[in-house]
Design an enzyme around this catalytic site. Structure first.
Site, mmCIF file in Angstrom:
data_model
loop_
_atom_site.group_PDB
_atom_site.id
_atom_site.type_symbol
_atom_site.label_atom_id
_atom_site.label_comp_id
_atom_site.label_asym_id
_atom_site.label_seq_id
_atom_site.Cartn_x
_atom_site.Cartn_y
_atom_site.Cartn_z
ATOM 1 N N LYS A 94 0.913 -1.239 -0.079
ATOM 2 C CA LYS A 94 -0.064 -0.017 -0.525
ATOM 3 C C LYS A 94 1.110 1.421 0.027
ATOM 4 O O LYS A 94 2.189 1.336 0.580
ATOM 5 C CB LYS A 94 -0.731 0.152 0.715
ATOM 6 C CG LYS A 94 -1.827 1.416 1.365
ATOM 7 C CD LYS A 94 -2.709 0.743 2.773
ATOM 8 C CE LYS A 94 -4.284 2.008 2.728
ATOM 9 N NZ LYS A 94 -4.866 1.594 4.308
ATOM 10 N N SER A 126 -9.467 1.929 2.558
ATOM 11 C CA SER A 126 -8.114 2.780 2.149
ATOM 12 C C SER A 126 -7.106 1.809 1.208
ATOM 13 O O SER A 126 -6.552 2.210 0.811
ATOM 14 C CB SER A 126 -7.614 3.181 2.811
ATOM 15 O OG SER A 126 -6.778 2.544 4.224
ATOM 16 N N SER A 162 -10.592 -1.009 5.908
ATOM 17 C CA SER A 162 -9.813 -0.590 4.865
ATOM 18 C C SER A 162 -8.921 -1.881 4.448
ATOM 19 O O SER A 162 -8.636 -1.775 2.930
ATOM 20 C CB SER A 162 -8.537 0.702 6.185
ATOM 21 O OG SER A 162 -9.770 1.774 5.741
#
Length: 595
Positions: free
Chosen positions: A186, A259, A283
């Site tokens: 990420k 996210s 997320s």
């Protein structure tokens, strides 16, 4: 941090450039408009709904960033512009059919989960270079179709893979348990030599050190080749940033979630076999559910997060984030946990608890007690989620599994209250620090960034006393929630991962089914089902809204088109019962036909 410190970035070789306004279909025009100082992207990316535009100076800086990314991609890996400008709704099959990947590369990227791929590498069926090349190529194809990446560093990844192949040739054995395994990361997680951000331009910087988890993964033989898109502010369920908007592979008019939405889209497109996400409100679980993959949020402070973000996030004063894996199978999630914890990160990181990871195959001493959540008392899930719950309940109710599981309906305590509390606890600064950082470069505040901040904005910056009161309220809620769980006598619960399938862009307003478990800090996994959203599904004729939010969710369903979106379910255990959760998942694997 000044804008000047963000550019240029040595690993991408930024060049001056400007950004082209998009055509009405959401794509970039093919020619440069000299009068406006705005050129087309060298690597067109599908964007049916563009992200908001900022000031002229911001768009110039953003264009330079995109140009630097595009310049690294060989023309041989470009998809036809006509495909990008007229994409199908479902783009998931294009990587295998576009002609860029060889037959072996399709096999490598499609035929294995992480456990099987590591075994194939250890047996020298494939070299690390071959595997890395395959995933690098597939990742950049996936990016053109979904805007899932923020960094792509194939040359560096191949160099790392060559070193692993040389080690194997010299020693006849892998360097570690992850030898040659490509792992996607990420965006905000630091990898040395790459940039990271909080999902907005003003927070970008080059990292000269690996974060703690990345260092462990690297020492065990993992190969890093890309970083993935996330939302502006990293605090909502739509991965839209200065890099663009990530799309759902199965319906590009829907969100991939957030996210960790770039990760979810990339894994669903088979451009990654396993990736690392973070979760403070859903997320990991939200995007994994939106894209039909496996994802696991552990209890906090089990896995290391040091070096994941530059600076601190005030929301973690009362709501703790966690990091965890996203991938193709339950055993991949287990493999990831065992690999990281085998390094004993708690010995050098005092924030962590020593957590021994137990075998998922330990026998049950009695039937597993499962609570089924039909709704949380706040929002009734949309029709395909209800179908998935009915599917699971029917399988678990089969008498042949009576010695393995006992099921009952579970009533969720305080979902609406938890949603009110957690939205305030995320922003003890009223969201001002984040919005100021975003707008400092001329970047606009995106709709869902504004939406999640708006509850706390009127309160402004809280003082120590107010934050302490919030913590007391949180702890009181945790105690009441634990008592309710105990009174209902369940080991795990199965319920929705979200109020519906993947949401239409800019409409992921309600994460109540995941953020609840961040507030109480319970571990949760999301698993795919065979259910997909279909055209023509409608709410029950006897539907009565549980709240204004519930009615709004129904309206969103009736005005959207969710066809083809996958449906996952969420399975949750008590705090620090992470190993017990995986043993339960192992029991459910055959019943629910999980990978």
């Amino acid at each position: 941090m000044s804008v000047a410190s963000c550019l240029p970035l040595p690993h991408v070789g930024v060049k001056a450039g400007h950004l082209t306004p998009k055509d009405t279909d959401g794509t970039y025009p093919s020619k440069i408009d000299i009068s406006s100082g705005v050129p087309a992207r060298k690597l067109p990316v599908v964007q049916p709904k563009s992200v908001p535009r900022g000031t002229a100076s911001f768009e110039v800086m953003r264009a330079s960033l995109l140009d630097a990314f595009d310049s690294k991609v060989p023309l041989d890996y470009h998809l036809p512009r006509e495909l990008i400008e007229n994409p199908p709704t479902d783009v998931s099959g294009i990587p295998a059919s576009c002609g860029i990947l060889s037959r072996d590369e399709i096999e490598i990227t499609e035929s294995y989960d992480a456990v099987a791929l590591v075994a194939a590498l250890a047996e020298q069926k494939y070299t690390a270079v071959a595997v890395t090349t395959a995933f690098c190529k597939r990742a950049i194809i996936a990016h053109q179709l979904t805007c899932c990446l923020t960094s792509w560093f194939m040359d560096e990844a191949i160099a790392q893979a060559k070193e692993l192949d040389e080690y194997m040739a010299q020693n006849g054995k892998p360097i570690g348990p992850l030898h040659g395994l490509p792992i996607s990361i990420k965006e905000h997680i630091a990898i040395r030599g790459t940039s990271s951000s909080h999902g907005y331009f003003g927070g970008m910087a080059l990292d000269d050190m690996d974060s703690e988890m990345v260092a462990i993964l690297r020492s065990q033989g993992a190969v890093f080749y890309c970083k993935t898109n996330q939302p502006q502010s990293i605090m909502h369920l739509e991965s839209d940033s200065h890099w663009g908007r990530t799309l759902n592979p199965f319906n590009i008019h829907l969100s991939s979630g957030g996210s960790t939405g770039g990760e979810a889209a990339l894994i669903a497109m088979k451009g990654s076999v396993i990736g690392v996400g973070t979760d403070i409100g859903g997320s990991i679980r939200g995007p994994s559910a939106f894209c039909g993959i496996y994802g696991f949020k552990p209890t906090s402070n089990i896995l290391p997060m040091r070096g994941f973000s530059r600076g601190t996030f005030p929301g973690e004063l009362n709501v703790l984030a966690a990091t965890g894996p996203m991938g193709r199978s339950l055993r991949d999630m287990d493999f990831f946990m065992r690999s990281i914890l085998s390094a004993k990160p708690h010995l050098t990181n005092p924030e962590l608890i020593p957590y021994p990871w137990s075998s998922i195959e330990a026998p049950l001493v009695r039937p597993l007690r499962i609570g089924i959540i039909n709704n949380d008392g706040f929002i009734v899930p949309q029709p395909p989620v209800k179908r998935a719950l009915s599917w699971a309940k029917a399988l678990l109710s089969d008498p042949k599994y009576g010695d393995l599981v006992e099921i009952k309906n579970l009533k969720v305590l305080g979902a609406a209250e938890a949603w009110d509390k957690v939205r305030l606890m995320y922003w003890p600064d009223g969201g001002q620090l984040t919005t100021d950082a975003i707008t400092s470069t001329g970047e606009p505040v995106h709709p869902l960034t504004r939406s999640i901040c708006q509850t706390a904005e009127p309160l402004g910056m809280q003082n120590a006393g107010s934050i302490s009161v919030m913590r007391d309220q949180r702890d009181n809620f945790r105690h009441a929630f634990a008592k309710s769980w105990t009174d209902q006598d369940v080991d795990i619960v199965i319920g929705p991962a979200f109020v519906g399938p993947a949401s239409a862009h800019d409409t992921a307003f309600y994460w109540t089914y995941t953020s609840l478990y961040n507030l109480v800090d319970y571990p949760g996994a999301v698993v795919p089902t065979p259910i997909k959203a279909e055209l023509g599904e409608s709410y029950d004729s006897n539907y009565v809204p549980l709240s204004d939010a519930c009615q709004h969710v129904k309206e969103l369903w009736e005005t959207g088109n969710f066809e083809g979106a996958p449906i996952n379910l969420q399975i949750v255990a008590r705090r620090y019962h992470d190993s017990e959760l995986f043993r339960a998942l192992n029991v459910l694997k055959d019943i629910l036909n999980l990978a």
